[in-house]
Design an enzyme around this catalytic site. Sequence first.
Site, PDB file in Angstrom:
ATOM      1  N   ASP A  12       0.856  -1.190   0.000  1.00 49.41           N
ATOM      2  CA  ASP A  12       0.000   0.000   0.000  1.00 49.41           C
ATOM      3  C   ASP A  12       0.890   1.237   0.000  1.00 49.41           C
ATOM      4  OD1 ASP A  12      -2.348   1.414   0.070  1.00 49.41           O
ATOM      5  OD2 ASP A  12      -2.568   1.332   2.243  1.00 49.41           O
ATOM      6  N   GLY A  15       1.617   4.352  -4.768  1.00 48.09           N
ATOM      7  CA  GLY A  15       1.140   5.423  -5.648  1.00 48.09           C
ATOM      8  C   GLY A  15       1.321   6.785  -4.990  1.00 48.09           C
ATOM      9  N   ARG A  16       0.875   6.896  -3.742  1.00 53.53           N
ATOM     10  CA  ARG A  16       0.986   8.190  -3.029  1.00 53.53           C
ATOM     11  C   ARG A  16       2.442   8.592  -2.868  1.00 53.53           C
ATOM     12  NH1 ARG A  16      -2.134   6.493   1.961  1.00 53.53           N
ATOM     13  NH2 ARG A  16      -2.150   4.526   0.843  1.00 53.53           N
ATOM     14  N   TRP A  17       3.288   7.624  -2.534  1.00 48.61           N
ATOM     15  CA  TRP A  17       4.724   7.921  -2.379  1.00 48.61           C
ATOM     16  C   TRP A  17       5.288   8.444  -3.704  1.00 48.61           C
ATOM     17  CZ3 TRP A  17       9.375   6.941  -4.547  1.00 48.61           C
ATOM     18  CH2 TRP A  17      10.508   7.242  -3.792  1.00 48.61           C
ATOM     19  N   ARG A  25       2.692   8.083 -10.062  1.00 52.62           N
ATOM     20  CA  ARG A  25       2.315   6.882  -9.302  1.00 52.62           C
ATOM     21  C   ARG A  25       3.148   5.687  -9.754  1.00 52.62           C
ATOM     22  NH1 ARG A  25      -2.157   6.384  -6.356  1.00 52.62           N
ATOM     23  NH2 ARG A  25      -2.347   4.203  -6.964  1.00 52.62           N
ATOM     24  N   HIS A  29       5.457   2.683  -7.884  1.00 53.13           N
ATOM     25  CA  HIS A  29       5.382   1.217  -7.988  1.00 53.13           C
ATOM     26  C   HIS A  29       6.779   0.630  -8.242  1.00 53.13           C
ATOM     27  CE1 HIS A  29       1.131   1.110  -7.587  1.00 53.13           C
ATOM     28  NE2 HIS A  29       0.905   1.825  -8.684  1.00 53.13           N
ATOM     29  N   TRP A  61      -8.454  -3.766 -10.351  1.00 50.83           N
ATOM     30  CA  TRP A  61      -8.757  -3.647 -11.789  1.00 50.83           C
ATOM     31  C   TRP A  61      -9.448  -2.316 -12.108  1.00 50.83           C
ATOM     32  CZ3 TRP A  61      -6.188  -6.645 -14.835  1.00 50.83           C
ATOM     33  CH2 TRP A  61      -5.874  -7.953 -14.462  1.00 50.83           C
ATOM     34  N   LEU A 122      12.492 -20.333   1.703  1.00 47.17           N
ATOM     35  CA  LEU A 122      11.379 -19.379   1.827  1.00 47.17           C
ATOM     36  C   LEU A 122      10.307 -19.646   0.771  1.00 47.17           C
ATOM     37  CD1 LEU A 122      10.124 -16.636   2.806  1.00 47.17           C
ATOM     38  CD2 LEU A 122      11.582 -15.517   1.100  1.00 47.17           C
TER      39      LEU A 122
HETATM   40  C1  FPP Z   1       0.195  -0.662  -3.466  1.00 47.34           C
HETATM   41  O1  FPP Z   1       0.245   0.712  -3.607  1.00 47.34           O
HETATM   42  C2  FPP Z   1       0.744  -1.381  -4.614  1.00 47.34           C
HETATM   43  C3  FPP Z   1       0.024  -2.062  -5.525  1.00 47.34           C
HETATM   44  C4  FPP Z   1      -1.457  -2.162  -5.449  1.00 47.34           C
HETATM   45  C5  FPP Z   1       0.656  -2.794  -6.646  1.00 47.34           C
HETATM   46  C6  FPP Z   1       1.956  -3.512  -6.323  1.00 47.34           C
HETATM   47  C7  FPP Z   1       2.352  -4.430  -7.434  1.00 47.34           C
HETATM   48  C8  FPP Z   1       3.517  -4.398  -8.103  1.00 47.34           C
HETATM   49  C9  FPP Z   1       4.633  -3.463  -7.765  1.00 47.34           C
HETATM   50  C10 FPP Z   1       3.684  -5.357  -9.249  1.00 47.34           C
HETATM   51  C11 FPP Z   1       4.783  -6.316  -9.066  1.00 47.34           C
HETATM   52  C12 FPP Z   1       4.766  -6.928  -7.753  1.00 47.34           C
HETATM   53  C13 FPP Z   1       5.609  -7.860  -7.266  1.00 47.34           C
HETATM   54  C14 FPP Z   1       5.656  -8.070  -5.806  1.00 47.34           C
HETATM   55  C15 FPP Z   1       6.514  -8.688  -8.108  1.00 47.34           C
HETATM   56  P1  FPP Z   1      -1.015   1.575  -4.036  1.00 47.34           P
HETATM   57  O2  FPP Z   1      -0.988   1.761  -5.509  1.00 47.34           O
HETATM   58  O3  FPP Z   1      -2.255   0.961  -3.481  1.00 47.34           O
HETATM   59  O4  FPP Z   1      -0.705   2.925  -3.361  1.00 47.34           O
HETATM   60  P2  FPP Z   1      -1.747   4.051  -2.917  1.00 47.34           P
HETATM   61  O5  FPP Z   1      -2.429   3.516  -1.684  1.00 47.34           O
HETATM   62  O6  FPP Z   1      -0.861   5.205  -2.629  1.00 47.34           O
HETATM   63  O7  FPP Z   1      -2.690   4.291  -4.049  1.00 47.34           O
END
Ligand code: FPP
Length: 173
Positions: A12, A15-17, A25, A29, A61, A122
């Site tokens: 989580d 995107g905000r970071w 955003r 990621h 999605w 692991l």
């Molecule tokens: C959370 O931040 C992140 C996600 C929903 C997506 C994470 C997925 C990847 C980086 C794809 C590859 C993953 C792996 C582990 C190989 P957010 O977008 O919900 O942030 P926000 O709360 O600021 O909107």
Amino acid sequence: MNPLNHVAIIMDGNGRWGLKNKKSRNEGHKEGLKTVEQIIKETIKHKIKYLTLYAFSTENWKRPKNEIDYLFKLLENFLINKITDLNKQNIKLKIIGEKKFSKKLNNLINISEKKTYKNSGLQINLALNYGSKKEILSALKKLIKKNQTISEQNLEKYLDTSGIPEPDILIRT
Ligand code: FPP
């Protein structure tokens, strides 16, 4: 053995970071994935047996197409570039969630899971297109199809998470 056997993380805030620090955003990621790599290293170092990463939920999605495309590209590149290394480190990769992606990603996932299936270090459970209600519903449908008694024990057999102990701790990053 580490008393923490299973650590689960809800990804989580990427995107905000990213918006705050890089004005994008998607850049968030990209950085988030670097953090995941650090987490994997630390998990191995501390001899934790299971790491579950809730990376992409069924809810996700609803995000803009460009962000979804970017996320899946990151995932594809991660599998292409890192699976040999993960395998060498005796890591088992398991995807939880409904595997309904592009043909290319489905193939990559299958190859990665098969390659690491027998590993005993692991275990990383990567939740993709995952929703707990969806998981229960799908397990229930399988149970009914096989004409088995609806019981907790039988239901457990058909969950994506079957055989995986409950997390000892759930962290939201
Ligand atoms: C959370 O931040 C992140 C996600 C929903 C997506 C994470 C997925 C990847 C980086 C794809 C590859 C993953 C792996 C582990 C190989 P957010 O977008 O919900 O942030 P926000 O709360 O600021 O909107």
